[in-house]
Scaffold this motif. Structure first.
Motif, PDB file in Angstrom:
ATOM      1  N   LEU A   9       0.829  -1.213   0.000  1.00 26.65           N
ATOM      2  CA  LEU A   9       0.000   0.000   0.000  1.00 26.65           C
ATOM      3  C   LEU A   9       0.860   1.258   0.000  1.00 26.65           C
ATOM      4  CD1 LEU A   9      -2.790  -1.041   2.514  1.00 26.65           C
ATOM      5  CD2 LEU A   9      -3.021  -0.746   0.031  1.00 26.65           C
ATOM      6  N   TYR A  10       1.930   1.237   0.763  1.00 26.35           N
ATOM      7  CA  TYR A  10       2.845   2.378   0.808  1.00 26.35           C
ATOM      8  C   TYR A  10       3.422   2.655  -0.583  1.00 26.35           C
ATOM      9  CZ  TYR A  10       7.085   5.042   1.738  1.00 26.35           C
ATOM     10  OH  TYR A  10       8.073   5.986   1.701  1.00 26.35           O
ATOM     11  N   ILE A  11       3.855   1.624  -1.259  1.00 19.50           N
ATOM     12  CA  ILE A  11       4.440   1.781  -2.595  1.00 19.50           C
ATOM     13  C   ILE A  11       3.370   2.246  -3.582  1.00 19.50           C
ATOM     14  CG2 ILE A  11       5.530   0.547  -4.518  1.00 19.50           C
ATOM     15  CD1 ILE A  11       6.822  -1.284  -2.306  1.00 19.50           C
ATOM     16  N   ALA A  12       2.197   1.638  -3.530  1.00 16.95           N
ATOM     17  CA  ALA A  12       1.111   1.998  -4.444  1.00 16.95           C
ATOM     18  C   ALA A  12       0.686   3.450  -4.254  1.00 16.95           C
ATOM     19  CB  ALA A  12      -0.075   1.068  -4.243  1.00 16.95           C
ATOM     20  N   ALA A  13       0.779   3.958  -3.048  1.00 16.70           N
ATOM     21  CA  ALA A  13       0.385   5.344  -2.769  1.00 16.70           C
ATOM     22  C   ALA A  13       1.280   6.349  -3.489  1.00 16.70           C
ATOM     23  CB  ALA A  13       0.422   5.599  -1.271  1.00 16.70           C
ATOM     24  N   HIS A  14       2.396   5.900  -3.999  1.00 19.61           N
ATOM     25  CA  HIS A  14       3.298   6.781  -4.735  1.00 19.61           C
ATOM     26  C   HIS A  14       2.965   6.851  -6.225  1.00 19.61           C
ATOM     27  CE1 HIS A  14       5.521   6.537  -0.984  1.00 19.61           C
ATOM     28  NE2 HIS A  14       6.077   7.668  -1.360  1.00 19.61           N
ATOM     29  N   GLY A  15       1.814   6.320  -6.589  1.00 18.85           N
ATOM     30  CA  GLY A  15       1.307   6.490  -7.947  1.00 18.85           C
ATOM     31  C   GLY A  15       1.979   5.672  -9.023  1.00 18.85           C
ATOM     32  N   VAL A  16       2.510   4.521  -8.653  1.00 15.68           N
ATOM     33  CA  VAL A  16       3.140   3.677  -9.658  1.00 15.68           C
ATOM     34  C   VAL A  16       2.146   2.619 -10.127  1.00 15.68           C
ATOM     35  CG1 VAL A  16       5.467   4.060  -8.781  1.00 15.68           C
ATOM     36  CG2 VAL A  16       4.152   2.154  -7.905  1.00 15.68           C
ATOM     37  N   SER A  17       2.426   2.044 -11.275  1.00 12.25           N
ATOM     38  CA  SER A  17       1.543   1.020 -11.834  1.00 12.25           C
ATOM     39  C   SER A  17       1.564  -0.242 -10.981  1.00 12.25           C
ATOM     40  CB  SER A  17       1.974   0.673 -13.258  1.00 12.25           C
ATOM     41  OG  SER A  17       3.197  -0.051 -13.230  1.00 12.25           O
ATOM     42  N   ARG A  18       0.579  -1.098 -11.180  1.00 11.06           N
ATOM     43  CA  ARG A  18       0.513  -2.361 -10.441  1.00 11.06           C
ATOM     44  C   ARG A  18       1.786  -3.181 -10.657  1.00 11.06           C
ATOM     45  NH1 ARG A  18      -4.691  -6.131 -10.377  1.00 11.06           N
ATOM     46  NH2 ARG A  18      -5.383  -4.244  -9.374  1.00 11.06           N
ATOM     47  N   GLU A  19       2.251  -3.219 -11.896  1.00 12.76           N
ATOM     48  CA  GLU A  19       3.483  -3.953 -12.204  1.00 12.76           C
ATOM     49  C   GLU A  19       4.668  -3.363 -11.440  1.00 12.76           C
ATOM     50  OE1 GLU A  19       6.290  -3.996 -16.004  1.00 12.76           O
ATOM     51  OE2 GLU A  19       4.382  -5.023 -16.372  1.00 12.76           O
TER      52      GLU A  19
END
Length: 97
Positions: free
Chosen positions: A34-44
């Motif tokens: 979740l922390y990484i996804a919150a930085h606006g990167v793609s699912r991959e």
């Protein structure tokens, strides 16, 4: 080893317990994803960064300080992985014109 206190698991992993590192992954991977996804990167990119973070953490486990901050330590590693990816993307974009 079941889900457990990340700080205790990090200490055990630092002492050489490979099963404790697996437990650290299990205890933290959702939060870190979740922390990484919150930085606006793609699912991959989330999955690639998550994997790179845990590889780097395993390589750096000896540097983990017993200060009760396993989650922030992992998030710092993830942040540096993200920064490295962003730099590489900018470099690639510059090369491609």
């Amino acid at each position: 080893m079941e889900h457990d206190d990340p700080d205790r698991l990090a200490r055990a992993a630092r002492a050489g317990d490979r099963e404790a590192f697996r437990g650290l992954f299990l205890a933290t991977h959702r939060d870190l994803r979740l922390y990484i996804a919150a930085h606006g990167v793609s699912r991959e990119q989330v999955e690639e960064t998550l994997q790179a973070t845990y590889v780097a953490a395993l390589e750096k486990i000896a540097t983990y300080r017993d200060d009760g901050a396993a989650r922030p330590w992992l998030k710092r590693i993830a942040y540096h992985q993200l920064v490295d990816r962003w730099r590489e993307q900018r470099r690639q974009a510059a090369l491609e014109g």
